[in-house]
Enzyme design. Structure first.
Site: not given
Length: 261
Positions: A157, A187, A194
């Protein structure tokens, strides 16, 4: 004194508009008088968003950004009232799992790569020529603080978001003289779906990162996106990195093979 761009002239193509930042951004632009093309995988969510915002203001397209052929078809099938796209919000992305690298699910890694990297580059590459031909526009990519500050369990990620950051900087250079602005939004702790996606529907695990904090909201991020795109055309914001006031950069992780003392 410079005049901000008029949002009533905005036509915004948004990926991942079925929830979170994408849905909040769609609402923000339409509230300001703009038009949006909202895309995503969940047809029911898109239908609800269109019903809320109105078909004259919100055109919806059900698609998966990982599907290159579907993205090519979508870029070619924009109806005339929405054809003057001048903002591309490449928002679709996700995290899956939080296991150490040696234990992570390779399918999860592949899904993140396909969505966060491939889906993003398909979106930008397919819509850039039209904006250039029309004389200008703005590309907004959705990165993350993880693209700069890696953390345990966030290997692919974090790497995918580092790609997003450098991709945005690179195309900014490629687009010199084309009147195309590029902004990467990065962010930190934001309470959306999420974590629910990351933990595959486990509501307990998904709630844990936000417990006892005041995390940012999707609307906070949408406002930042809107601000960057509304600035005078001669101003380019390279990146906006946002974190909740209750979040900060942690200390370095130092492994010790024996207790101190």
């Amino acid at each position: 004194m410079y005049t901000l761009l008029d949002p009533r002239n905005f036509v915004v193509f948004i990926t991942g508009a079925t929830s979170g930042f994408g849905a909040a951004a769609a609402r923000r632009y339409v509230a300001a008088g703009g038009k949006v093309i909202a895309t995503g995988r969940r047809e029911d969510r898109l239908a609800g968003l269109q019903a809320e915002l109105g078909a004259d203001n919100c055109h919806v397209m059900t698609l998966d950004v990982r599907d290159r052929a579907a993205m090519e078809k979508a870029a070619a099938d924009i109806p005339a009232p929405f054809a003057g796209i001048n903002i591309v919000l490449a928002n679709a992305g996700l995290a899956l799992g939080l296991q150490p690298a040696a234990e992570a699910d390779l399918d999860d890694w592949q899904t993140m790569i396909d969505t966060n990297i491939s889906g993003l580059v398909y979106t930008v590459r397919l819509l850039l020529p039209g904006m250039i031909a029309r004389g200008g526009g703005h590309v907004v990519t959705l990165g993350s603080v993880a693209g700069e500050f890696a953390y345990p369990g966030g290997s692919v990620y974090a790497a995918s978001k580092a790609f997003v950051k450098h991709f945005a900087l690179a195309i900014r250079s490629d687009l010199q003289g084309k009147n195309i602005r590029v902004t990467d939004i990065e962010p930190g702790l934001t309470e959306t779906e999420f974590s629910l996606v990351r933990f595959k529907g486990d509501e307990g695990k998904a709630a844990a990162p936000y417990a006892g904090t005041m995390a940012m909201t999707a609307e906070d991020i949408a406002e930042s996106i809107f601000w960057a795109t509304s600035l005078p055309a001669h101003v380019n914001v390279n990146k906006i990195q946002l974190m909740a006031t209750t979040q900060a950069i942690g200390p370095f992780d130092i492994y010790r093979d024996k207790p101190n003392g």
